[in-house]
Design a protein around this motif. Structure first.
Motif, PDB file in Angstrom:
ATOM      1  N   VAL A   1      -4.669 -45.621 -10.193  1.00  0.00           N
ATOM      2  CA  VAL A   1      -5.529 -46.076 -11.288  1.00  0.00           C
ATOM      3  C   VAL A   1      -5.785 -47.579 -11.162  1.00  0.00           C
ATOM      4  CG1 VAL A   1      -5.513 -46.554 -13.797  1.00  0.00           C
ATOM      5  CG2 VAL A   1      -4.918 -44.268 -12.919  1.00  0.00           C
ATOM      6  N   THR A   2      -7.054 -47.975 -11.285  1.00  0.00           N
ATOM      7  CA  THR A   2      -7.394 -49.380 -11.450  1.00  0.00           C
ATOM      8  C   THR A   2      -7.316 -49.652 -12.951  1.00  0.00           C
ATOM      9  OG1 THR A   2      -8.825 -49.348  -9.516  1.00  0.00           O
ATOM     10  CG2 THR A   2      -9.198 -51.121 -11.121  1.00  0.00           C
TER      11      THR A   2
ATOM     12  N   GLY B   1       4.461 -40.416 -16.704  1.00  0.00           N
ATOM     13  CA  GLY B   1       3.532 -41.433 -16.231  1.00  0.00           C
ATOM     14  C   GLY B   1       2.510 -40.925 -15.249  1.00  0.00           C
ATOM     15  N   ASP B   2       2.978 -40.451 -14.086  1.00  0.00           N
ATOM     16  CA  ASP B   2       2.012 -40.056 -13.058  1.00  0.00           C
ATOM     17  C   ASP B   2       2.575 -38.990 -12.133  1.00  0.00           C
ATOM     18  OD1 ASP B   2       3.805 -41.866 -11.996  1.00  0.00           O
ATOM     19  OD2 ASP B   2       2.323 -43.036 -10.901  1.00  0.00           O
ATOM     20  N   LEU B   3       3.093 -37.915 -12.752  1.00  0.00           N
ATOM     21  CA  LEU B   3       3.540 -36.789 -11.926  1.00  0.00           C
ATOM     22  C   LEU B   3       2.352 -35.970 -11.455  1.00  0.00           C
ATOM     23  CD1 LEU B   3       6.723 -35.594 -13.857  1.00  0.00           C
ATOM     24  CD2 LEU B   3       6.510 -37.288 -12.028  1.00  0.00           C
TER      25      LEU B   3
ATOM     26  N   SER C   1       6.940 -27.213 -22.728  1.00  0.00           N
ATOM     27  CA  SER C   1       5.576 -26.910 -22.261  1.00  0.00           C
ATOM     28  C   SER C   1       4.486 -27.096 -23.321  1.00  0.00           C
ATOM     29  CB  SER C   1       5.518 -25.491 -21.699  1.00  0.00           C
ATOM     30  OG  SER C   1       5.866 -24.557 -22.707  1.00  0.00           O
ATOM     31  N   THR C   2       4.811 -26.823 -24.580  1.00  0.00           N
ATOM     32  CA  THR C   2       3.765 -26.878 -25.606  1.00  0.00           C
ATOM     33  C   THR C   2       3.346 -28.297 -25.975  1.00  0.00           C
ATOM     34  OG1 THR C   2       5.510 -26.723 -27.267  1.00  0.00           O
ATOM     35  CG2 THR C   2       4.367 -24.673 -26.673  1.00  0.00           C
ATOM     36  N   ILE C   3       4.213 -29.268 -25.693  1.00  0.00           N
ATOM     37  CA  ILE C   3       3.888 -30.646 -26.094  1.00  0.00           C
ATOM     38  C   ILE C   3       3.901 -31.608 -24.911  1.00  0.00           C
ATOM     39  CG2 ILE C   3       4.677 -30.459 -28.488  1.00  0.00           C
ATOM     40  CD1 ILE C   3       7.250 -31.996 -27.414  1.00  0.00           C
ATOM     41  N   TYR C   4       3.868 -31.077 -23.718  1.00  0.00           N
ATOM     42  CA  TYR C   4       4.051 -31.924 -22.540  1.00  0.00           C
ATOM     43  C   TYR C   4       2.719 -32.225 -21.845  1.00  0.00           C
ATOM     44  CZ  TYR C   4       5.631 -33.337 -17.849  1.00  0.00           C
ATOM     45  OH  TYR C   4       5.812 -33.997 -16.661  1.00  0.00           O
ATOM     46  N   LYS C   5       2.449 -33.510 -21.663  1.00  0.00           N
ATOM     47  CA  LYS C   5       1.273 -33.959 -20.907  1.00  0.00           C
ATOM     48  C   LYS C   5       1.694 -34.988 -19.863  1.00  0.00           C
ATOM     49  CE  LYS C   5      -2.210 -33.131 -24.465  1.00  0.00           C
ATOM     50  NZ  LYS C   5      -3.303 -33.700 -25.277  1.00  0.00           N
ATOM     51  N   ASP C   6       0.756 -35.369 -19.016  1.00  0.00           N
ATOM     52  CA  ASP C   6       1.015 -36.391 -17.992  1.00  0.00           C
ATOM     53  C   ASP C   6      -0.176 -37.348 -17.946  1.00  0.00           C
ATOM     54  OD1 ASP C   6       2.676 -37.183 -15.453  1.00  0.00           O
ATOM     55  OD2 ASP C   6       0.585 -37.115 -14.809  1.00  0.00           O
ATOM     56  N   CYS C   7       0.121 -38.635 -17.992  1.00  0.00           N
ATOM     57  CA  CYS C   7      -0.961 -39.637 -18.008  1.00  0.00           C
ATOM     58  C   CYS C   7      -1.895 -39.475 -16.798  1.00  0.00           C
ATOM     59  CB  CYS C   7      -0.381 -41.053 -18.001  1.00  0.00           C
ATOM     60  SG  CYS C   7       0.650 -41.461 -19.428  1.00  0.00           S
ATOM     61  N   GLY C   8      -1.311 -39.146 -15.650  1.00  0.00           N
ATOM     62  CA  GLY C   8      -2.112 -39.003 -14.435  1.00  0.00           C
ATOM     63  C   GLY C   8      -3.100 -37.855 -14.494  1.00  0.00           C
ATOM     64  N   ILE C   9      -2.790 -36.858 -15.305  1.00  0.00           N
ATOM     65  CA  ILE C   9      -3.722 -35.729 -15.483  1.00  0.00           C
ATOM     66  C   ILE C   9      -4.756 -36.063 -16.553  1.00  0.00           C
ATOM     67  CG2 ILE C   9      -3.893 -33.309 -16.250  1.00  0.00           C
ATOM     68  CD1 ILE C   9      -1.135 -32.843 -14.919  1.00  0.00           C
ATOM     69  N   GLU C  10      -4.326 -36.780 -17.586  1.00  0.00           N
ATOM     70  CA  GLU C  10      -5.228 -37.065 -18.709  1.00  0.00           C
ATOM     71  C   GLU C  10      -6.337 -38.060 -18.364  1.00  0.00           C
ATOM     72  OE1 GLU C  10      -4.944 -35.368 -21.662  1.00  0.00           O
ATOM     73  OE2 GLU C  10      -3.398 -34.310 -20.517  1.00  0.00           O
TER      74      GLU C  10
ATOM     75  N   GLY D   1      -4.108 -39.009 -11.301  1.00  0.00           N
ATOM     76  CA  GLY D   1      -3.944 -40.461 -11.262  1.00  0.00           C
ATOM     77  C   GLY D   1      -2.507 -40.877 -10.989  1.00  0.00           C
ATOM     78  N   SER D   2      -2.343 -42.111 -10.533  1.00  0.00           N
ATOM     79  CA  SER D   2      -1.009 -42.680 -10.335  1.00  0.00           C
ATOM     80  C   SER D   2      -1.093 -44.192 -10.485  1.00  0.00           C
ATOM     81  CB  SER D   2      -0.445 -42.302  -8.966  1.00  0.00           C
ATOM     82  OG  SER D   2      -1.186 -42.936  -7.951  1.00  0.00           O
ATOM     83  N   GLY D   3       0.006 -44.865 -10.196  1.00  0.00           N
ATOM     84  CA  GLY D   3       0.010 -46.333 -10.263  1.00  0.00           C
ATOM     85  C   GLY D   3       0.579 -46.833 -11.576  1.00  0.00           C
TER      86      GLY D   3
END
Lengths: 339, 339
Positions: B167-168, B235-237, B257-266, B279-281
């Motif tokens: 991610v920039t 963060g970025d899995l 699972s019901t409340i789990y997100k990942d910044c890299g996917i969002e 995404g990562s970084g």
């Protein structure tokens, strides 16, 4: 204002953490220097039975950390945080060393200021009531630093006389809520000071104004006089940077000359050992602190010292892109008595 | 035991610090993603009027830091510490950005875990009584990371589907002793977990076990249930690592699972934006936290979240020397109410 803050950049601990143990490992050249009696281990070979210098540096740091824990008569599980960093890209020496210890880990990067950065944050963690035992550590290695920052050693490049010799060494310390000193009583955290120097072979001059800035601020914040210290010792300003720092501090009417030393000057016999301006690297102030300073504090030769590790926050990329070298210095008061 | 420590790796703050402001800046690609409404500034060009990508990254971080201070209605002089880091060798993005602010500075390196590393240490500094206002910040840039870790962009190399898109972006937050939330109430600091993966194009898998380890430990230390959170976000899995972490956590009987997100996917629309695993970084969790998460906490869509930035602590040198990729993850509980 925050209750433990005094002045602008200093904190005074309410329950000063005790440095209950240290450990130091140095390379063969450092083991031939004036402080050789003080180091716990002197390597016979700077590869340390590993297949690369990078792995040797990491092993040196790992062993210093484990030895400090053992010297503290603690088990690894009793270390609640490790705060470590080094000079290598992505601080791999630290991460791979810490991998062997399985403890909660905060990676730091302060270039050669890392030892006092880790002692500063480690002391805050202990005094703040977040942990009883914290391990602070750092390392550097001449061969890994040279090829990363400058040239492959195989080229045999000549080095200018302003250049410094990166110390092959690691230092580690356990800071604890329990213990009988020496104590970390005050921490003055540095700002970046950049005098605009672009010569990467003259880091002493680049870092000297940051060291002066932090030391002046320390006296202003604490109200201490020079007489309150037995020793003020910077990390690695060496032959070029030390007189500059001393002079800059004198412009504020503070004459530290009678009690001022520099780890980079102390660790080598410059003329005999051909180290030009003197020693440098994270491992310089780390091994001098964990070896010489800690042991002389315990013996009572020194009762209160100000340790000021100094860092040059550039990289080969920033230098190649025409940037100057930002300096930083963090000061830590280490005292046998709580004032 | 240290008074604010609970369980093995967690601290619970006595006076939870308040996140009084944030700021986020992202690149053009991130500004076309699903979270575009949430970022404070979207760059039109990823050079950001600078003459190198490295300088652009540093400028982005500098501007995010200054904006966070402004959003907090503070003056720069009121910031008592800056805790920052990034992915570049010797964290030059951070050091050169902080040089413009002239505040006491601790440089950090936690790879992509740096945002929660800085929030963790920053909260300890505030709750410990050492400062009233601390600035935590980090950045990454696709173009600087690619050429440092992988290949010059000009080569146009193909990227495998397990690879992630750096991610920039930059994110900054001011943590304060005064404020009305959201509060940082708990911090669980990660250990290094290394599953032995050597494929540097599969960092999600390398980091997933560390994320799982920290999240499991967090529940064990705090006694919280999954129901106590509205959201757990790593963060970025990304696409590869997230299901691995979820499954590893399920083996301990904890179903997130019901409340789990990942910044890299969002942050990206993977299919439309061709970002492969996601995404990562450092800038990934930083900008998603400072943009999306903080604003939705303020609006009350979320009331309590667990932010778990994840880092891969390798370097090109360690990878070339045959080493695997050590992972780490630090968790921070951010809550609108103090529990």
């Amino acid at each position: 204002m925050a209750q433990k803050k005094i002045g602008k950049q200093t904190v005074k601990f309410q329950n000063p953490p005790s440095i209950i143990s240290t450990a130091s490992i140095v390379g063969p050249k450092e083991g031939e220097g004036p402080l050789k009696e003080y180091f716990d281990i002197i390597l016979e070979d700077d590869l340390y039975d590993q297949d690369s210098w990078e792995k040797a540096e990491s092993k040196m740091l790992e062993d210093a950390m484990k030895m400090a824990i053992k010297n503290a008569k603690l088990l690894e599980e009793q270390i609640e945080y490790i705060l470590a960093g080094d000079l290598l890209n992505q601080i791999i020496s630290s991460s791979f060393a810490v991998r062997q210890l399985q403890r909660p880990y905060f990676g730091l990067y302060g270039a050669c200021s890392t030892m006092t950065e880790s002692l500063s944050l480690g002391s805050m963690i202990v005094d703040g009531g977040f942990a009883d035992n914290v391990l602070c550590a750092t390392s550097s290695h001449f061969c890994t630093a040279e090829r990363q920052y400058r040239f492959p050693l195989e080229l045999g490049n000549q080095r200018p006389f302003t250049s410094q010799w990166t110390v092959t060494g690691a230092g580690a310390a356990v800071i604890s809520a329990n213990g009988s000193g020496p104590y970390i009583t005050h921490v003055t955290t540095g700002k970046i000071v950049d005098p605009g120097i672009k010569d990467v072979n003259n880091m002493g001059a680049a870092m000297a104004p940051a060291a002066a800035d932090t030391i002046i601020q320390h006296f202003e914040d604490t109200g201490f006089n020079v007489d309150d210290y037995d020793l003020i010792i910077t990390g690695d300003l060496s032959g070029i940077g030390k007189p500059i720092a001393e002079e800059l501090i004198l412009t504020k009417g503070i004459d530290i000359s009678t009690i001022y030393k520099d780890c980079g000057i102390e660790i080598f016999d410059g003329k005999r050992q051909d180290t030009h301006a003197g020693g440098s690297g994270c491992g310089c102030s780390a091994s001098v602190f964990a070896g010489y300073l800690y042991k002389e504090l315990k013996k009572g030769k020194y009762n209160r010292i100000l340790l000021v590790s100094t860092g040059a926050l550039h990289s080969p990329v920033s230098a190649n892109q025409g940037e100057s070298i930002p300096g930083i210095a963090h000061a830590v008061t280490i005292s046998n008595v709580i004032s």
